[in-house]
Design a protein around this motif. Structure first.
Motif, PDB file in Angstrom:
ATOM      1  N   GLU A   1      17.228 -86.594-121.214  1.00 16.92           N
ATOM      2  CA  GLU A   1      16.219 -86.898-122.219  1.00 16.92           C
ATOM      3  C   GLU A   1      16.122 -88.391-122.508  1.00 16.92           C
ATOM      4  O   GLU A   1      15.055 -88.918-122.774  1.00 16.92           O
ATOM      5  CB  GLU A   1      16.527 -86.129-123.497  1.00 16.92           C
ATOM      6  N   ARG A   2      17.264 -89.120-122.402  1.00 18.08           N
ATOM      7  CA  ARG A   2      17.188 -90.549-122.735  1.00 18.08           C
ATOM      8  C   ARG A   2      16.361 -91.307-121.692  1.00 18.08           C
ATOM      9  O   ARG A   2      15.796 -92.342-121.990  1.00 18.08           O
ATOM     10  CB  ARG A   2      18.582 -91.143-122.890  1.00 18.08           C
ATOM     11  N   HIS A   3      16.290 -90.773-120.465  1.00 17.74           N
ATOM     12  CA  HIS A   3      15.403 -91.394-119.480  1.00 17.74           C
ATOM     13  C   HIS A   3      13.946 -91.058-119.790  1.00 17.74           C
ATOM     14  O   HIS A   3      13.064 -91.894-119.677  1.00 17.74           O
ATOM     15  CB  HIS A   3      15.723 -90.911-118.068  1.00 17.74           C
ATOM     16  N   GLU A   4      13.731 -89.783-120.160  1.00 19.38           N
ATOM     17  CA  GLU A   4      12.363 -89.357-120.453  1.00 19.38           C
ATOM     18  C   GLU A   4      11.792 -90.139-121.620  1.00 19.38           C
ATOM     19  O   GLU A   4      10.613 -90.467-121.640  1.00 19.38           O
ATOM     20  CB  GLU A   4      12.339 -87.857-120.759  1.00 19.38           C
ATOM     21  N   LYS A   5      12.645 -90.475-122.580  1.00 17.18           N
ATOM     22  CA  LYS A   5      12.153 -91.185-123.761  1.00 17.18           C
ATOM     23  C   LYS A   5      11.822 -92.631-123.459  1.00 17.18           C
ATOM     24  O   LYS A   5      11.125 -93.288-124.222  1.00 17.18           O
ATOM     25  CB  LYS A   5      13.202 -91.114-124.881  1.00 17.18           C
ATOM     26  N   PHE A   6      12.383 -93.162-122.387  1.00 21.27           N
ATOM     27  CA  PHE A   6      12.127 -94.564-122.070  1.00 21.27           C
ATOM     28  C   PHE A   6      11.162 -94.744-120.910  1.00 21.27           C
ATOM     29  O   PHE A   6      11.314 -95.648-120.087  1.00 21.27           O
ATOM     30  CB  PHE A   6      13.447 -95.294-121.825  1.00 21.27           C
ATOM     31  N   GLY A   7      10.199 -93.837-120.835  1.00 18.18           N
ATOM     32  CA  GLY A   7       9.086 -94.078-119.922  1.00 18.18           C
ATOM     33  C   GLY A   7       9.314 -93.657-118.494  1.00 18.18           C
ATOM     34  O   GLY A   7       8.728 -94.229-117.580  1.00 18.18           O
ATOM     35  N   TYR A   8      10.135 -92.630-118.271  1.00 19.38           N
ATOM     36  CA  TYR A   8      10.346 -92.165-116.903  1.00 19.38           C
ATOM     37  C   TYR A   8       9.039 -91.682-116.275  1.00 19.38           C
ATOM     38  O   TYR A   8       8.684 -92.091-115.163  1.00 19.38           O
ATOM     39  CB  TYR A   8      11.387 -91.040-116.917  1.00 19.38           C
ATOM     40  N   TYR A   9       8.306 -90.840-117.013  1.00 17.01           N
ATOM     41  CA  TYR A   9       7.094 -90.254-116.411  1.00 17.01           C
ATOM     42  C   TYR A   9       5.976 -91.272-116.192  1.00 17.01           C
ATOM     43  O   TYR A   9       5.375 -91.289-115.117  1.00 17.01           O
ATOM     44  CB  TYR A   9       6.619 -89.055-117.241  1.00 17.01           C
ATOM     45  N   PRO A  10       5.668 -92.141-117.186  1.00 16.72           N
ATOM     46  CA  PRO A  10       4.643 -93.160-116.895  1.00 16.72           C
ATOM     47  C   PRO A  10       4.988 -93.997-115.658  1.00 16.72           C
ATOM     48  O   PRO A  10       4.113 -94.279-114.835  1.00 16.72           O
ATOM     49  CB  PRO A  10       4.648 -94.018-118.162  1.00 16.72           C
ATOM     50  N   LEU A  11       6.258 -94.361-115.525  1.00 15.22           N
ATOM     51  CA  LEU A  11       6.659 -95.170-114.365  1.00 15.22           C
ATOM     52  C   LEU A  11       6.475 -94.402-113.062  1.00 15.22           C
ATOM     53  O   LEU A  11       6.049 -94.953-112.055  1.00 15.22           O
ATOM     54  CB  LEU A  11       8.112 -95.610-114.509  1.00 15.22           C
ATOM     55  N   MET A  12       6.790 -93.105-113.121  1.00 12.30           N
ATOM     56  CA  MET A  12       6.609 -92.286-111.919  1.00 12.30           C
ATOM     57  C   MET A  12       5.137 -92.269-111.506  1.00 12.30           C
ATOM     58  O   MET A  12       4.813 -92.424-110.323  1.00 12.30           O
ATOM     59  CB  MET A  12       7.114 -90.874-112.195  1.00 12.30           C
ATOM     60  N   HIS A  13       4.244 -92.102-112.482  1.00 14.89           N
ATOM     61  CA  HIS A  13       2.818 -92.103-112.158  1.00 14.89           C
ATOM     62  C   HIS A  13       2.387 -93.454-111.603  1.00 14.89           C
ATOM     63  O   HIS A  13       1.614 -93.534-110.642  1.00 14.89           O
ATOM     64  CB  HIS A  13       1.992 -91.785-113.407  1.00 14.89           C
ATOM     65  N   LEU A  14       2.902 -94.533-112.215  1.00 14.16           N
ATOM     66  CA  LEU A  14       2.530 -95.872-111.760  1.00 14.16           C
ATOM     67  C   LEU A  14       2.983 -96.086-110.319  1.00 14.16           C
ATOM     68  O   LEU A  14       2.250 -96.648-109.487  1.00 14.16           O
ATOM     69  CB  LEU A  14       3.169 -96.915-112.677  1.00 14.16           C
ATOM     70  N   LEU A  15       4.180 -95.612-110.021  1.00 14.40           N
ATOM     71  CA  LEU A  15       4.687 -95.739-108.652  1.00 14.40           C
ATOM     72  C   LEU A  15       3.788 -94.994-107.673  1.00 14.40           C
ATOM     73  O   LEU A  15       3.418 -95.515-106.612  1.00 14.40           O
ATOM     74  CB  LEU A  15       6.110 -95.190-108.582  1.00 14.40           C
ATOM     75  N   LEU A  16       3.397 -93.766-108.065  1.00 14.79           N
ATOM     76  CA  LEU A  16       2.523 -92.985-107.187  1.00 14.79           C
ATOM     77  C   LEU A  16       1.179 -93.684-106.997  1.00 14.79           C
ATOM     78  O   LEU A  16       0.621 -93.692-105.890  1.00 14.79           O
ATOM     79  CB  LEU A  16       2.312 -91.579-107.749  1.00 14.79           C
ATOM     80  N   ALA A  17       0.671 -94.309-108.072  1.00 19.28           N
ATOM     81  CA  ALA A  17      -0.599 -95.029-107.954  1.00 19.28           C
ATOM     82  C   ALA A  17      -0.458 -96.183-106.966  1.00 19.28           C
ATOM     83  O   ALA A  17      -1.326 -96.417-106.125  1.00 19.28           O
ATOM     84  CB  ALA A  17      -1.045 -95.545-109.325  1.00 19.28           C
ATOM     85  N   GLY A  18       0.654 -96.920-107.066  1.00 18.80           N
ATOM     86  CA  GLY A  18       0.865 -98.035-106.150  1.00 18.80           C
ATOM     87  C   GLY A  18       0.962 -97.571-104.710  1.00 18.80           C
ATOM     88  O   GLY A  18       0.372 -98.171-103.800  1.00 18.80           O
ATOM     89  N   VAL A  19       1.687 -96.476-104.497  1.00 15.50           N
ATOM     90  CA  VAL A  19       1.847 -95.956-103.140  1.00 15.50           C
ATOM     91  C   VAL A  19       0.491 -95.502-102.592  1.00 15.50           C
ATOM     92  O   VAL A  19       0.090 -95.874-101.481  1.00 15.50           O
ATOM     93  CB  VAL A  19       2.857 -94.791-103.137  1.00 15.50           C
ATOM     94  N   ALA A  20      -0.237 -94.711-103.395  1.00 13.68           N
ATOM     95  CA  ALA A  20      -1.542 -94.217-102.928  1.00 13.68           C
ATOM     96  C   ALA A  20      -2.498 -95.383-102.696  1.00 13.68           C
ATOM     97  O   ALA A  20      -3.256 -95.388-101.726  1.00 13.68           O
ATOM     98  CB  ALA A  20      -2.123 -93.233-103.945  1.00 13.68           C
ATOM     99  N   GLY A  21      -2.442 -96.393-103.584  1.00 14.35           N
ATOM    100  CA  GLY A  21      -3.309 -97.550-103.419  1.00 14.35           C
ATOM    101  C   GLY A  21      -3.053 -98.261-102.101  1.00 14.35           C
ATOM    102  O   GLY A  21      -3.986 -98.661-101.405  1.00 14.35           O
ATOM    103  N   SER A  22      -1.778 -98.406-101.737  1.00 11.39           N
ATOM    104  CA  SER A  22      -1.467 -99.056-100.465  1.00 11.39           C
ATOM    105  C   SER A  22      -2.051 -98.278 -99.290  1.00 11.39           C
ATOM    106  O   SER A  22      -2.428 -98.866 -98.284  1.00 11.39           O
ATOM    107  CB  SER A  22       0.044 -99.151-100.276  1.00 11.39           C
TER     108      SER A  22
END
Lengths: 115, 500
Positions: free
Chosen positions: B101-122
């Motif tokens: 939970e301490r990871h989830e509270k510090f933006g784990y999911y937004p970062l995961m989406h951002l990473l996927l956006a970067g990968v798909a963008g490439s």
């Protein structure tokens, strides 16, 4: 001017790599800063330097009358500067945290994850 | 309507939405699941469109290529986006069960989406500077995911990861600058067209090698891979599975893109370098793995050796070899992610990644053992799993090209891969679990959320069996991708169509 800039860029790259090879993580980050700036200057230089010819199109015309400076490299550099700023801000925080957690600023002591 | 931008927009929107629900972990979890599901759906639609139309091109802001930024998806791009969708969904499912939970509270999911956006963008962009921007988006998200948690090993791994990746970005940026100085354009199709007219071929080779080094670091090719085994075993298992599946493959994809469509002027020079890089990458990766006794470190070294096979496909530069390379990427992303996720389950149940402290899983969890065996055998290249066909095509291309040394290395590495997988099998699953020292009671394993982890692993394992059993249709997709890469004129025409 371009020759001079080429030497400046070369010296900046060399200084950056030298700083990154030192043992202190602070110097590592200074090396990273120099490196990104050297890359930006390189783009600026290789795209051709031109004095006193802003890329302005006179009213009514569709293309500039004379040869003008290329505005695109500057747009690229601007983007790259913003990205580099963000990334460097992260690295500064990272080395601060790493210093707190590991208790040293010496890269040679950070060998736990090496194999 | 052109779907080319949606693989970027969907994860970006999901990420922004998760930030809006910063305080509600439950909402972020729901968005993670919905966002990756929609991404997978969109990537399937995109694949269909590319399959029927050949190329999907979108000029951003209505500016015609080569003036504006162009998104151009060919078959290779569509395949990669589809794999991003599959991996993203699997990781989201796994994260629901495994992320503290301490990871989830510090933006784990937004970062995961951002990473996927970067990968798909490439994968979808057709503009070289835009590729750099997506690389940076991906990197900054991966930096944050890597250090989330802030343990000592993570910090040490992150410093190496960050330094070498930023170094690679600087080389990439410099290469883009010099290339722009040479041809005066940033659109990949336009560069490909204009590069033939450049007289200074020596300079073109310099730029080509700069790109090779930059992408080689990202792809963890020999001798530039040292950041990978130093960092990939430090973050959460879900994060390292996401990295293992997608990040290095973005480097490989960029190599495929640049060294087929753009730099095909001096194949004898550039692709010979790539050939030896491929052989040494395979060998050093698998030998590194043989020396390791920690679950995720073994798997990390195997990423490197597998990257060698993909680069081998590119370096041989025959149609069959490129097909093999593309097929290998498809197989590898799925299998590698599965193996990392399995290591996540064993870690969850025992609290350790050390092979010497693990054991007894075959007796306690036969289902998990099967789920490990499928991707492990697939990685080693056993028929009828996906790895067998991937290796078969690459090695056959090597024999046809009469590149005997690298083919022999590829076969040997296949054998050593099997050795590593058998080592994990014997240590983790087969042998009895070692007794705890001094009668210390082992803590009862946390089992909540385990079902999500199993769902993710089972789905991915099903994918590798599916690829293995449907070799021909998948081969046909790879064949289309290879054809488009080997004859870049089609790509160039599709992008520059309607140019002023």
């Amino acid at each position: 001017m371009e020759t001079l800039m080429a030497y400046v860029v070369g010296v900046m790259f060399a200084a950056a790599v030298y700083m990154m090879l030192r043992r202190s993580i602070v110097k590592l980050v200074i090396g990273l800063m120099l490196l990104s700036n050297a890359a930006n200057l390189l783009i600026f230089t290789v795209a051709g330097m031109k004095q006193g010819a802003p890329p302005l199109i006179p009213e009514g015309a569709e293309a500039p009358a004379t040869a003008v400076a290329d505005p695109l490299p500057q747009a690229l550099i601007l983007t790259a500067i913003v990205i580099a700023f963000g990334v460097l801000a992260f690295s500064v925080v990272l080395i601060h945290r790493a210093y707190e957690v590991v208790g040293t600023d010496d890269l040679d002591q950070m060998k736990d994850t090496d194999t | 309507m052109s779907l080319a931008a949606l693989p970027i927009l969907v994860p970006l929107a999901a990420g922004a939405l998760s930030v809006a629900f910063w305080r509600s972990v439950a909402a972020q979890r729901a968005i993670a699941l919905a966002g990756t599901l929609i991404l997978l759906f969109v990537s399937i639609l995109l694949m269909q469109q590319v399959h029927s139309e050949g190329f999907v091109v979108l000029h951003m802001g209505g500016w015609q290529a080569p003036l504006g930024i162009t998104l151009a998806v060919d078959m290779l791009g569509a395949i990669m986006v589809l794999l991003t969708g599959i991996t993203g969904l699997a990781i989201a499912l796994f994260s629901l069960g495994d992320t503290p939970e301490r990871h989830e509270k510090f933006g784990y999911y937004p970062l995961m989406h951002l990473l996927l956006a970067g990968v798909a963008g490439s994968f979808v962009t057709g503009d070289i500077f835009n590729l750099y921007v997506w690389f940076e988006v991906m990197l900054i998200a991966s930096f944050a995911l890597l250090t989330l948690g802030g343990e000592r090993a993570q910090m040490e791994g992150a410093i190496k990861y960050v330094t070498l990746n930023l170094f690679s970005s600087a080389i990439f940026l410099s290469a883009v600058g010099i290339l722009y100085g040479l041809v005066g354009t940033l659109n990949m199709a336009d560069i490909a067209q204009k590069l033939g007219q450049v007289e200074d071929t020596g300079m073109v080779n310099v730029v080509a090698v700069m790109f090779m080094v930059a992408f080689g670091i990202k792809a963890s090719a020999f001798p530039l891979f040292f950041w990978l085994p130093a960092s990939y075993h430090t973050p959460l298992v879900g994060v390292s599975a996401l990295f293992a599946g997608l990040l290095t493959k973005v480097g490989v994809y960029s190599l495929f893109r640049m060294f087929t469509v753009v730099f095909d002027h001096d194949v004898a020079y550039t692709h010979t370098i790539l050939l030896w890089v491929a052989a040494l990458t395979m060998l050093s990766g698998v030998l590194g793995a043989a020396a390791q006794f920690e679950f995720r470190r073994i798997l990390s070294f195997h990423i490197i050796s597998q990257i060698g096979y993909m680069i081998l496909g590119l370096a041989l530069y025959t149609p069959l070899a490129i097909i093999g390379g593309v097929f290998y990427i498809m197989h590898h992303i799925i299998v590698k992610t599965t193996l990392f996720l399995v290591s996540g389950v064993t870690y969850r149940l025992t609290g350790t990644h050390e092979l010497s402290e693990l054991g007894g899983f075959y007796r306690e969890r036969p289902m998990l053992s099967v789920l490990f065996l499928i991707p492990a055998f697939s990685l080693a290249g056993m028929p009828p799993l996906s790895g067998f066909f991937a290796k078969l095509i690459v090695i056959r291309a090597g024999i046809e090209a009469e590149a005997w040394t690298v083919t022999a290395v590829a076969l040997l590495v296949g054998l050593l891969t099997l050795y590593s997988m058998v080592k994990i099998w014997a240590e983790v699953f087969w042998k009895a679990r070692p007794e705890a020292e001094d009668g210390v009671q082992r803590p009862e394993p946390r089992t909540e959320g385990l079902v999500w982890m199993y769902v993710a692993i089972t789905g991915l394992a099903a994918c590798t069996i599916f690829i293995g059993l449907n070799g021909q249709p998948i081969y046909n997709l790879a064949e289309v991708a290879a054809e488009q890469l080997m004859q870049p004129q089609g790509y160039i025409d599709a992008v520059l169509e309607g140019r002023p």
